[in-house]
Design a protein around this motif. Structure first.
Motif, PDB file in Angstrom:
ATOM      1  N   ALA A   6      -4.877 -11.550   6.461  1.00  0.00           N
ATOM      2  CA  ALA A   6      -3.909 -10.678   6.801  1.00  0.00           C
ATOM      3  C   ALA A   6      -3.259 -11.542   7.858  1.00  0.00           C
ATOM      4  N   PRO A   7      -3.972 -12.387   9.098  1.00  0.00           N
ATOM      5  CA  PRO A   7      -3.150 -13.112  10.216  1.00  0.00           C
ATOM      6  C   PRO A   7      -2.891 -14.750   9.759  1.00  0.00           C
ATOM      7  N   SER A  10       3.176 -12.643   9.222  1.00  0.00           N
ATOM      8  CA  SER A  10       2.856 -11.242   8.459  1.00  0.00           C
ATOM      9  C   SER A  10       4.707 -11.514   8.166  1.00  0.00           C
ATOM     10  N   GLY A 112       4.320 -11.828   1.424  1.00  0.00           N
ATOM     11  CA  GLY A 112       2.915 -11.294   1.892  1.00  0.00           C
ATOM     12  C   GLY A 112       2.181 -11.055   2.124  1.00  0.00           C
ATOM     13  N   HIS A 114       0.625  -7.949   2.779  1.00  0.00           N
ATOM     14  CA  HIS A 114       0.718  -6.833   2.761  1.00  0.00           C
ATOM     15  C   HIS A 114       0.803  -6.228   1.988  1.00  0.00           C
TER      16      HIS A 114
END
Length: 286
Positions: A6-7, A10, A112, A114
Motif C-alpha cells: 500500500a505505501p 496512493s 491503484g 486499493h
C-alpha cells in the motif's frame, strides 16, 4: 522487505507501458482459442484470465490479460506494449475467420493499490464513467486496474516502477523485447497464474507445453530476487561462482530469474553483487 504494498503510492496513476489490443467479430473467440495458450472458449462473458501467446517451439512471446466482454469482443491488456507488432503477426493467421484485430483506441490504463469498487476476482466491472475495472490483487494485497477512454490520473515514473515491482512480487513476468521467445510457460511460472491450459485443443506450442507438463520435465522456474543493485533482463545469476540461471524480468532492485527447482540456499549473485531470495506473493491467479 515488507509484504505491505500500500505505501508505494496512493490513489490512481496512469501507466504508460500497457497497451490494449482488440479482437472483434463472430469468430473472435474461436480465433483466440486457436492462437493463445489458455482456454478462451470456457471463459464466461464479463470475465478475464491471464493468457499467453507462444511460438511454435513453445516459447513465450507475450503474457497478457484477456478480457471477454461478450461472445464477439475480446480485449488483450499487454503490460509491456508491443500491440502493433502483435496485431500484425496475428493477422497472418486470420485466413477466412470473421475477426478484426486492431489496437484499442487511445484510451489509457490506470492503476491503484486499493481494492476495486465493483470488480471481484475474474469478474470485470463496467463503471458508470465507462471505465472497465479489474481486480488484479488479492485480499491481503489489493490492486486495481481501470481501462479508461479519457483518464485524468497523473503519470509518475516512480509509480510505474512501483507497479512493475508489485507485478514481479506476484510472479507476473514483465518481458522486455530481448526476453520474448526465450522461455517456456513452465520456466516463467505461468502455472501460478493459471495462464495456460494442457487440456484444451491445439494452439502454437501446445505439444511442447503438454509434454513438459505430463512428463514432468520442467527443471527450472521463476525465483524472486532482491539485488544490491538494479539488474537487467538477461543478466547471469551465479552461485559460488557458477552460472545457474538468468534474469528474465527486472524492476529496480527486484528481479524474476529462471533458476533450477532444486536450488540450494544462499550465495546468489547477479552482476557480481549479492542477491537474496524472496517469497512470491499468492493470489493473482484467475
Amino acid at each position: 522487505m515488507s509484504d505491505n504494498l500500500a505505501p508505494l503510492f496512493s490513489g490512481l496513476r496512469t501507466l504508460r507501458r500497457p497497451q490494449v489490443l482488440g479482437l472483434s467479430g463472430p469468430d473472435a473467440v474461436a480465433f483466440a482459442q486457436a492462437q493463445f495458450a489458455n482456454d478462451v472458449a470456457s471463459l464466461a462473458d464479463g470475465h478475464w484470465q491471464w493468457n499467453a501467446w507462444l511460438s511454435a517451439k513453445g516459447r513465450v512471446l507475450a503474457v497478457f490479460q484477456l478480457l471477454r466482454l461478450d461472445a464477439e469482443h475480446l480485449l488483450l491488456v499487454c503490460h509491456d506494449g508491443g500491440v502493433e507488432a502483435m496485431a500484425e503477426q496475428l493477422r497472418r493467421f486470420v485466413f477466412r475467420r470473421k475477426v478484426a484485430i486492431a489496437p484499442a483506441g487511445t484510451g489509457s490504463v490506470e492503476a491503484g493499490f486499493h481494492a476495486p469498487a465493483l470488480a471481484r476476482g475474474a469478474a470485470l466491472a463496467r463503471l458508470e464513467d465507462g471505465a472497465i475495472e479489474l481486480d488484479v490483487g488479492s485480499a491481503a494485497h489489493p490492486r486495481t486496474l481501470r481501462l479508461v477512454e479519457a483518464g485524468n490520473a497523473p503519470h509518475q515514473e516512480a509509480a510505474e516502477l512501483a507497479w512493475r515491482q508489485s507485478d514481479l512480487r506476484f510472479g507476473l513476468p514483465r518481458l522486455e523485447a530481448s526476453q520474448r521467445e526465450q522461455w517456456t510457460p513452465q520456466q516463467l511460472g505461468l502455472d501460478r497464474l493459471s495462464a495456460y491450459s494442457v487440456k484444451k485443443g491445439c494452439y502454437p506450442g501446445q505439444e511442447i507445453v503438454a509434454r513438459t507438463h505430463f512428463l514432468g520435465k520442467a527443471k527450472r522456474s521463476l525465483v524472486l530476487l532482491h539485488t544490491d543493485a538494479a539488474s537487467t533482463a538477461g543478466d547471469a545469476v551465479t552461485q559460488a561462482g557458477t552460472g545457474i540461471g538468468t534474469v528474465a524480468s527486472s524492476a529496480g532492485a527486484l528481479a524474476l530469474a529462471v533458476l533450477p527447482l532444486d536450488l540450494p540456499a544462499g550465495g546468489l549473485e547477479v552482476g557480481g553483487r549479492s542477491a537474496g531470495r524472496l517469497d512470491l506473493l499468492d493470489g493473482l491467479a484467475r
